[in-house]
Design an enzyme around this catalytic site. Structure first.
Site, PDB file in Angstrom:
ATOM      1  CE1 TYR A 138     178.479  24.906  49.185  1.00  0.00           C
ATOM      2  CE2 TYR A 138     176.916  26.191  50.231  1.00  0.00           C
ATOM      3  CZ  TYR A 138     177.072  25.055  49.530  1.00  0.00           C
ATOM      4  OH  TYR A 138     175.979  24.439  49.040  1.00  0.00           O
ATOM      5  CG  ASP A 141     180.303  22.690  45.794  1.00  0.00           C
ATOM      6  OD1 ASP A 141     181.468  21.985  46.235  1.00  0.00           O
ATOM      7  OD2 ASP A 141     179.331  22.344  45.537  1.00  0.00           O
ATOM      8  CB  THR A 181     167.487  27.460  51.796  1.00  0.00           C
ATOM      9  OG1 THR A 181     167.363  25.992  51.939  1.00  0.00           O
ATOM     10  CG2 THR A 181     167.345  27.915  50.613  1.00  0.00           C
TER      11      THR A 181
END
Length: 499
Positions: free
Chosen positions: A94, A96, A104
């Site tokens: 993703y 961020d 993980t």
């Protein structure tokens, strides 16, 4: 108080790594757009249409008993899909802030963490290669480090599920000295100093200069040694998630293994109510910076009562407590190995840190740089040395200096390549990540979304079906493996779960 003789349940743990991103394209100046572009190229995405379910997420809760003001992240579905890629290994890729980030899946052993963290480097290399092939040029470079050398630090976070019965204040008291000194074997090494701190040619930790207080909720400003975020991603009444932000992102598998494994052991002691060293540092923030600059391991840290103690002695006190705790208990092989390695590393650090050149990041990197300086007749302020500092963490195997050590068998490994390869698409068996990952891998066309606490199915009718995953130790292979073998479709799986 907890029962010191009670059996311990598996420790659920995971890590999050923000990767530094640099652009070769003068027109590509937006790091958020750049990061979104990079993760979109991962060829292993099974469910590109999936959203991330933010319903049970609230990073504004503070473990000290209050909620701070702020906006929870709730992106619209289209932007949600750009931000989040749910992986078949149960993890998450993703964006961020302004960085590509990888989490993980939930694991139950430090060895698993090493494998599932290492595979992130391979995933991001695939992203870069696919992007280069499509665009005809290499546009971005990614680094698994924590600082751009210009005053900006980005995070590496660890997460440990801890019993809610342990008061947060006790965690702060018992863990602060451990966090301050753990860098002596878990530091990634760094040239220079940042954040208006004292000069250093070279120091042990990339992150130490950026910590400014003992306890706080922030992770990007006024960074605390102990983060107070109270977002368990599980049953709030049973668990808290210890969100650890003081660690460096390591290239060395041994450093990662010890970093995560030793803290897991200390948490075992705390949860069991066993004796744990109570060491009261006079100034933990100052001590953290002092430890990072002590390349000889000989400097003493001042205690509140006026006495002093070295970082190695503090770590040895935790090790002795662990040895006492486990002396009358059956040990699994990983815990036994960590205890042996922990003791060996402390002995070598006390005797001569250079003997750990094939084990620890900060020692290996320093040795490379000093060897280069000796050959070239240059010093720590040479721009080539600063470039080496960054290049050590380049995720491209043909460019990263760490991988040069690995190919030459000059750095010790914990896991085998086959374990890392497997970790890309096969989730860990002992947590709910198994259920999440298998759903993504087997029923990709029926997945609407997922999160740490849910899997969302779209099976062709008007309602989205949610399977809650609030217990991290359910949804395991032993509990659900047969269901996946017996279910050819998502509808069949949902029917069996309902039954």
């Amino acid at each position: 108080m907890p029962d010191a003789n009670a059996p311990t349940i598996p420790r659920v743990l995971g890590t999050e790594t923000e990767f530094g991103i640099a652009s070769r394209d003068a027109a590509a100046v937006d790091p958020i757009a750049n990061s979104l572009a990079v993760i979109a190229y991962y060829p292993g995405i099974s469910v590109p249409h999936a959203v991330w379910d933010y319903e049970n997420e609230n990073p504004l809760l503070d473990a000290r008993g209050f909620e701070v003001d702020g906006e929870r992240e709730r992106p619209n579905p289209d932007y949600n899909r750009q931000l989040n890629k749910v992986l078949a290994n149960g993890g998450r890729l993703y964006v961020d802030g302004a960085h590509p980030e990888y989490s993980t899946p939930e694991c139950t052993s430090p060895r698993e963490i090493v494998a599932f963290e290492r595979v992130a480097e391979r995933i991001l290399v695939q992203c870069l290669e696919a992007m280069t092939k499509d665009r005809g040029r290499e546009q971005f470079v990614l680094y698994k480090n924590n600082s751009d050398g210009k005053g900006n630090s980005y995070g590496y976070h660890e997460n440990y599920l801890v019993s809610r019965s342990v008061p947060f204040e006790r965690l702060v008291k018992l863990l602060a000295p451990f966090f301050v000194t753990r860098a002596i074997y878990a530091g990634a090494g760094k040239v220079g100093a940042e954040n208006q701190t004292a000069h250093a040619d070279y120091q042990i930790s990339q992150r130490a200069d950026f910590f400014e207080c003992l306890v706080d909720l922030n992770t990007m400003v006024k960074r605390p040694i102990v983060n107070s975020r109270d977002e368990p991603h599980s049953d709030y009444g049973r668990y808290r998630r210890l969100h650890v932000i003081v660690g460096d992102a390591n290239m060395s598998e041994v450093s990662t293994y010890l970093k995560v494994g030793t803290l897991g052991i200390v948490l075992d002691l705390i949860e069991a109510g066993a004796p744990v060293p109570e060491i009261d540092l006079d100034d933990p923030v100052r001590s953290m910076k002092q430890v990072s600059r002590d390349l000889t391991m000989k400097e003493s840290l001042r205690l509140s009562g006026g006495r002093s103690i070295t970082a190695v002695e503090i770590q040895r006190a935790y090790l002795r407590a662990a040895m006492d705790f486990y002396s009358c208990r059956d040990l699994n092989q990983v815990t036994k190995d960590i205890l042996v390695r922990w003791e060996d590393v402390l002995d070598k650090l006390e005797r001569d840190p250079h003997t750990l050149v094939q084990e620890l990041d900060w020692v290996a990197k320093r040795h490379m740089m000093e060897s280069y300086m000796e050959r070239k007749g240059c010093g720590w302020n040479d721009p080539r040395i600063r470039l080496m500092d960054l290049q050590y963490h380049d995720v491209r195997p043909d460019k990263g200096l760490y991988y040069t050590l690995e190919r030459s068998h000059l750095i010790e490994r914990i896991v085998q390549d086959v374990e890392v390869t497997r970790a890309e698409f096969v989730p860990p068996p002992g947590t709910r990540a198994y259920f999440r990952g298998r759903c993504v891998g087997k029923f990709s066309k029926s997945i609407y979304g997922a999160s740490w606490t849910s899997v969302l199915f779209d099976v062709g009718n008007t309602a989205i079906k949610k399977v809650p995953l609030m217990d991290p130790l359910r949804g395991t292979e032993s509990l659900t493996g047969d269901l996946f073998e017996q279910s050819e479709t998502a509808e069949a799986l949902l029917t069996k779960l309902k039954a």
